[in-house]
Design a protein around this motif. Structure first.
Motif, PDB file in Angstrom:
ATOM      1  N   GLY A   1       0.810  -1.203   0.000  1.00 27.15           N
ATOM      2  CA  GLY A   1       0.000   0.000   0.000  1.00 27.15           C
ATOM      3  C   GLY A   1       0.852   1.265   0.000  1.00 27.15           C
ATOM      4  N   SER A   2       2.139   1.104   0.003  1.00 24.63           N
ATOM      5  CA  SER A   2       2.967   2.291   0.187  1.00 24.63           C
ATOM      6  C   SER A   2       3.157   3.041  -1.111  1.00 24.63           C
ATOM      7  CB  SER A   2       4.320   1.874   0.756  1.00 24.63           C
ATOM      8  OG  SER A   2       5.340   2.156  -0.148  1.00 24.63           O
ATOM      9  N   LYS A   3       3.306   4.334  -1.018  1.00 25.89           N
ATOM     10  CA  LYS A   3       3.495   5.168  -2.204  1.00 25.89           C
ATOM     11  C   LYS A   3       4.815   4.858  -2.868  1.00 25.89           C
ATOM     12  CE  LYS A   3       0.881   9.414  -1.445  1.00 25.89           C
ATOM     13  NZ  LYS A   3       0.958  10.699  -0.749  1.00 25.89           N
TER      14      LYS A   3
ATOM     15  N   GLN B   1       3.150  -4.906   7.537  1.00 25.66           N
ATOM     16  CA  GLN B   1       3.187  -3.611   8.199  1.00 25.66           C
ATOM     17  C   GLN B   1       2.062  -2.707   7.724  1.00 25.66           C
ATOM     18  OE1 GLN B   1       7.241  -2.076   7.905  1.00 25.66           O
ATOM     19  NE2 GLN B   1       7.926  -4.191   7.690  1.00 25.66           N
ATOM     20  N   GLY B   2       0.872  -3.202   7.875  1.00 21.85           N
ATOM     21  CA  GLY B   2      -0.276  -2.421   7.435  1.00 21.85           C
ATOM     22  C   GLY B   2      -1.276  -2.185   8.545  1.00 21.85           C
TER      23      GLY B   2
ATOM     24  N   ALA C   1      -8.945   7.684   5.583  1.00 32.06           N
ATOM     25  CA  ALA C   1      -8.072   6.727   6.255  1.00 32.06           C
ATOM     26  C   ALA C   1      -6.948   6.268   5.317  1.00 32.06           C
ATOM     27  CB  ALA C   1      -8.886   5.526   6.729  1.00 32.06           C
ATOM     28  N   ILE C   2      -7.304   6.070   4.045  1.00 32.53           N
ATOM     29  CA  ILE C   2      -6.282   5.631   3.093  1.00 32.53           C
ATOM     30  C   ILE C   2      -5.194   6.706   2.949  1.00 32.53           C
ATOM     31  CG2 ILE C   2      -5.858   5.109   0.653  1.00 32.53           C
ATOM     32  CD1 ILE C   2      -8.710   3.772   0.676  1.00 32.53           C
TER      33      ILE C   2
ATOM     34  N   GLN D   1       3.278   5.533   5.058  1.00 37.08           N
ATOM     35  CA  GLN D   1       3.922   4.382   4.420  1.00 37.08           C
ATOM     36  C   GLN D   1       3.391   3.056   4.939  1.00 37.08           C
ATOM     37  OE1 GLN D   1       7.131   4.884   2.306  1.00 37.08           O
ATOM     38  NE2 GLN D   1       5.934   6.726   2.057  1.00 37.08           N
ATOM     39  N   LYS D   2       2.109   3.041   5.283  1.00 35.94           N
ATOM     40  CA  LYS D   2       1.502   1.798   5.746  1.00 35.94           C
ATOM     41  C   LYS D   2       0.775   1.131   4.589  1.00 35.94           C
ATOM     42  CE  LYS D   2       2.045   1.991  10.335  1.00 35.94           C
ATOM     43  NZ  LYS D   2       2.610   0.891  11.117  1.00 35.94           N
ATOM     44  N   SER D   3       0.816  -0.184   4.545  1.00 28.41           N
ATOM     45  CA  SER D   3      -0.030  -0.848   3.563  1.00 28.41           C
ATOM     46  C   SER D   3      -1.472  -0.848   4.078  1.00 28.41           C
ATOM     47  CB  SER D   3       0.459  -2.263   3.289  1.00 28.41           C
ATOM     48  OG  SER D   3       0.592  -2.992   4.467  1.00 28.41           O
ATOM     49  N   VAL D   4      -2.386  -0.926   3.136  1.00 27.42           N
ATOM     50  CA  VAL D   4      -3.799  -0.752   3.464  1.00 27.42           C
ATOM     51  C   VAL D   4      -4.575  -2.037   3.197  1.00 27.42           C
ATOM     52  CG1 VAL D   4      -5.887   0.556   2.977  1.00 27.42           C
ATOM     53  CG2 VAL D   4      -3.655   1.685   2.844  1.00 27.42           C
ATOM     54  N   PHE D   5      -5.203  -2.552   4.243  1.00 29.33           N
ATOM     55  CA  PHE D   5      -6.048  -3.737   4.108  1.00 29.33           C
ATOM     56  C   PHE D   5      -7.503  -3.330   4.314  1.00 29.33           C
ATOM     57  CE2 PHE D   5      -1.885  -5.347   4.915  1.00 29.33           C
ATOM     58  CZ  PHE D   5      -1.806  -6.520   4.180  1.00 29.33           C
ATOM     59  N   VAL D   6      -8.295  -3.474   3.267  1.00 24.30           N
ATOM     60  CA  VAL D   6      -9.725  -3.185   3.368  1.00 24.30           C
ATOM     61  C   VAL D   6     -10.421  -4.515   3.612  1.00 24.30           C
ATOM     62  CG1 VAL D   6     -11.753  -2.293   2.183  1.00 24.30           C
ATOM     63  CG2 VAL D   6      -9.517  -1.210   1.830  1.00 24.30           C
TER      64      VAL D   6
END
Length: 325
Positions: free
Chosen positions: A6-8, A46-47, A102-103, A110-115
């Motif tokens: 999820g990180s940029k 790390q999300g 939130a995203i 720099q967190k990955s995103v879990f939906v």
RNA sequence: GGGUCGGUAGCUCAGUCGGUAGAGCACGGGACUGAAAAUCCCGGUGUCGACAGUUCGAUUCUGUCCUGACCCA
């Protein structure tokens, strides 16, 4: 160090960037094990977790919504849980707004995103955007409801046939919720909601994503659901319902009309036995799981896994990320 | 060993004066764009215990067998 899908700036260090946010969506029927898997993956990558669950947004509805425990939320921060009181309005549009916030928040860190969640409409709305149409008009809806009480259920549908025959052709006469929504959109915009839907088709694509679906043998899933309901009762579901009633949240609050709390309230009021309450919660939850599966089945984006295939899922998350490297 | 009553849908059962059967529960499929754990639509899913006989036709009548419960020995 693990990749951060999820990180940029994935992958870290080599200067290549993911152009747009890449979300990891985890979905599937109720009780299949989304929460456990998501927490484990979020730790690995790390999300943090954005809950896509239309009931866990309500405060105080904890046991009956199988909300992640405080320990679980301590391990991995969860977003869009406990964001409104049970008598307040919440809907797909509000979900999208909060999820976007939130995203952004997670991207900056720099967190990955879990939906993670089983509310298919919310996920579609987040990934595809909602209609360019007016929001809910509470007063108007109340007026329509009163008209139904006075003139009968056929009256509103008859109006829809006059004002918006195209939508009337798609909406079943008994489907009051959609009849009212179509009239509402027509009243505010003069346009047919069906027409607007055809033009839209969830085509906005603000995010890249990988969609992971969890599934298992139907009979096994139903057994899990039955046992989870028994556990909810043991954990004090009825006490929770009594507390909610004491706080003034009765069946006039929408989430209290959902399958679990509706039956708890009916039991507390003496309208049905404890056995019937448990039997009905189990049955309605099984039916709900089936409706979810119907919704998800037609989604070609979903990659299906068994909940115990954690290694495969972990690799899928990683490989998806590598597409961008 | 003798007798009585049963064996029909996943379960509990109803029914067919002979024309391949239906209720409840359970279940399956589908729709879904600001209420979505909501809202709504569609669907009986069956070797009528087995085999034979009578009959144009048997799940139904007859016989035998298998099987379950109970009663008498």
């Amino acid at each position: 160090m693990k990749a951060l899908p999820g990180s940029k700036n994935f992958p870290a260090g080599d200067g290549l960037a993911c152009k747009r946010p890449c979300l990891v969506v985890i979905t599937g029927p109720t009780g299949v094990g989304k929460t456990n898997l998501a927490i484990s993956l979020a730790e690995e990558f790390q999300g943090e977790i954005i809950s896509a669950d239309s009931m866990q947004v309500y405060r105080y509805l904890d046991i009956g919504t199988a909300k992640p425990s405080t320990e679980e939320q301590f391990r991995i921060p969860h977003h869009i849980i406990d964001v409104v009181d049970p008598d307040k309005e919440f809907n797909a549009a509000m979900f999208v707004e909060l999820a976007n916030e939130a995203i952004n928040f997670l991207q900056e860190r720099q967190k990955s995103v879990f939906v993670v969640g089983g509310t298919g409409l919310y996920i579609n709305a987040l990934l595809g955007g909602l209609l360019d149409a007016p929001g809910a008009d509470g007063l108007l809806r109340e007026r329509y409801r009163k008209e139904v009480l006075i003139y009968g259920k056929d009256y509103l549908y008859g109006r829809l046939k006059e004002m918006d025959p195209e939508s009337a052709g798609v909406i079943h006469p008994n489907d009051l919720v959609r009849t009212i929504r179509a009239l509402e959109v027509m009243e505010h915009t003069g346009k047919s909601i069906t027409k607007i839907q055809g033009e839209h088709g969830f085509k906005n694509r603000p995010y890249d994503y990988i969609k992971i679906g969890l599934s298992m043998d139907r009979g096994v899933l139903y057994e899990k659901i039955n046992k989870r309901v028994d556990r909810m009762i043991d954990d004090g579901l009825v006490d929770e319902g009594e507390r909610l009633l004491e706080m003034g949240y009765d069946e006039s609050s929408l989430p209290m009309q959902a399958m679990t709390y509706r039956n708890v309230i009916s039991y507390i009021k003496g309208d049905q036995s404890s056995e019937d309450m448990i039997r009905l919660i189990k049955r309605e939850t099984r039916h709900y799981a089936r409706r979810q599966l119907t919704w998800f089945r037609r989604d070609p984006d979903i990659k299906w896994f068994a909940p115990e295939d954690e290694n495969m899922i972990s690799r899928a998350v990683n490989s998806r990320v590598l597409v961008y490297s």
